[in-house]
Design a protein around this motif. Sequence first.
Motif, short mmCIF file in Angstrom:
data_model
loop_
_atom_site.label_atom_id
_atom_site.label_comp_id
_atom_site.label_asym_id
_atom_site.label_seq_id
_atom_site.Cartn_x
_atom_site.Cartn_y
_atom_site.Cartn_z
N GLY A 210 0.81 -1.22 0.00
CA GLY A 210 0.00 0.00 0.00
C GLY A 210 0.84 1.27 0.00
O GLY A 210 0.33 2.34 -0.29
N TYR A 211 2.11 1.15 0.35
CA TYR A 211 2.99 2.33 0.41
C TYR A 211 3.86 2.40 -0.85
O TYR A 211 4.09 1.40 -1.52
CB TYR A 211 3.87 2.26 1.64
N ALA A 212 4.36 3.59 -1.12
CA ALA A 212 5.30 3.77 -2.22
C ALA A 212 6.44 2.76 -2.09
O ALA A 212 6.92 2.48 -0.98
CB ALA A 212 5.85 5.19 -2.21
N GLY A 213 6.90 2.25 -3.24
CA GLY A 213 7.95 1.23 -3.27
C GLY A 213 9.17 1.58 -2.44
O GLY A 213 9.83 0.70 -1.87
N VAL A 214 9.48 2.88 -2.34
CA VAL A 214 10.69 3.31 -1.63
C VAL A 214 10.71 2.87 -0.17
O VAL A 214 11.77 2.69 0.40
CB VAL A 214 10.86 4.85 -1.76
N ARG A 215 9.54 2.68 0.43
CA ARG A 215 9.51 2.25 1.86
C ARG A 215 9.87 0.78 2.01
O ARG A 215 10.10 0.31 3.12
CB ARG A 215 8.14 2.49 2.50
N SER A 216 9.86 0.03 0.91
CA SER A 216 10.16 -1.41 0.98
C SER A 216 11.67 -1.61 0.78
O SER A 216 12.13 -2.00 -0.29
CB SER A 216 9.36 -2.17 -0.08
#
Length: 377
Positions: A210-216
Amino acid sequence: MIRQIGNRKAGTNRASMRSLIMSKQMIERNPDPYNAEPEPSALIERFLTPQSLFYVRSHGAVPDLPAGHRIEVSGIGVKGRSFSVEELRAAFKTRSVTAVLQCAGNRRTDMQQVGKTSGDPWDVGAIGNAEWTGVRLADLLDAVGAPDADDLFVAFTGADEVDVEGEEAPFGISIAMAKARAPDVLLAWAMNDEPLAPEHGAPLRMVVPGYAGVRSAKWLTRIEVRDTPSEAPIQAHDYKLFPADVTAETADWSQGLTINAMPLNAAICSPGSGESLSAGEMRIEGYAIAYDRRVSRVEVSTTGGRDWCQATFADDPEAHWGWRRWSLDTTLAKGRQHLVVRAFDEAGQGQPERPDTMWNFAGYLCTAWHHVHVLVE
Ligand SMILES: Nc1nc2c(c(=O)[nH]1)N[C@H]1C(S)=C(S)[C@@H](COP(=O)(O)O)O[C@H]1N2
Ligand SMILES: [Mo]
């Protein structure tokens, strides 16, 4: 229904072999660090995107981590501990979550039709849908005694060194404790039942659905419980949303909106922009994603947005964080044809029509109706 796809005239560079997965058929967006997205029609062939077709977004070189690599866990209320992937597997229940990962810069090329932006020119392929397997971050946080307090953050560090506007530092980002403890947030070692490929974060990465890829964060080395967000440049000086009147020169990064939750979006993946097609029956296909709100309807226009037909979903809505691929069988007459897609979520909310209404200098979160122009011969 016969799919009539003519010669691809669009700029597809299928020759890149820089990826560590040699079978990749990817369009390179940056050779160093390697960044690439799949050719759009290949992207939507399957519900689960194979690693070989999954976009790669890396800010630095892919690190080569030793066997037995350990992840340090520390911070507020935590007795410092470290875990190997094997120890995590042994200590906690293994979970799988199907979720889209999408870069906040996906579809930046559409924003670039409005004006010059910073960042790599992603078309519609900086997105993929995978089944991720690992352990819950919440289980690890409980095991190390991390407090469950709404005013805390969990920060992640990657093994890669990244350069943000001349500032070299390890990749670092953070999320709020409430999200960190959400049941679908994983420390993942596998994608679609395969071990993570080096470029996708082996041996262990975050998956924050659910969050922008950058948080992964990929290539995890450290997890820290903090009372402030990460001060690493990626968290502090990047992936923020600014109003239209702010420029790269005037931006005060402490004032931008941190891009966490991702908005409703949809794209046509086949036919591709600039493609030549034979007249007659054909299929228009793509993806739509609404995360928590779910996609309720997808509409396609073959008349540049004058009138609309409802597309058929190829995927059921059961995967909470997954995308829904859709298709529309139609007939196109000879000439230049203008295709458009727009999706609606379960709240009945649609996408904004034009990219200028969401202009920001970094070209993030382009969610305008997606247009594809084809030549029918
Ligand atoms: N350590 C590290 N993690 C990272 C990145 C990175 O450069 N380094 N890029 C982030 C960004 S911006 C995105 S969109 C996703 C991309 O994941 P993928 O390359 O597996 O598709 O990883 C995120 N995690
Ligand atoms: Mo990203």
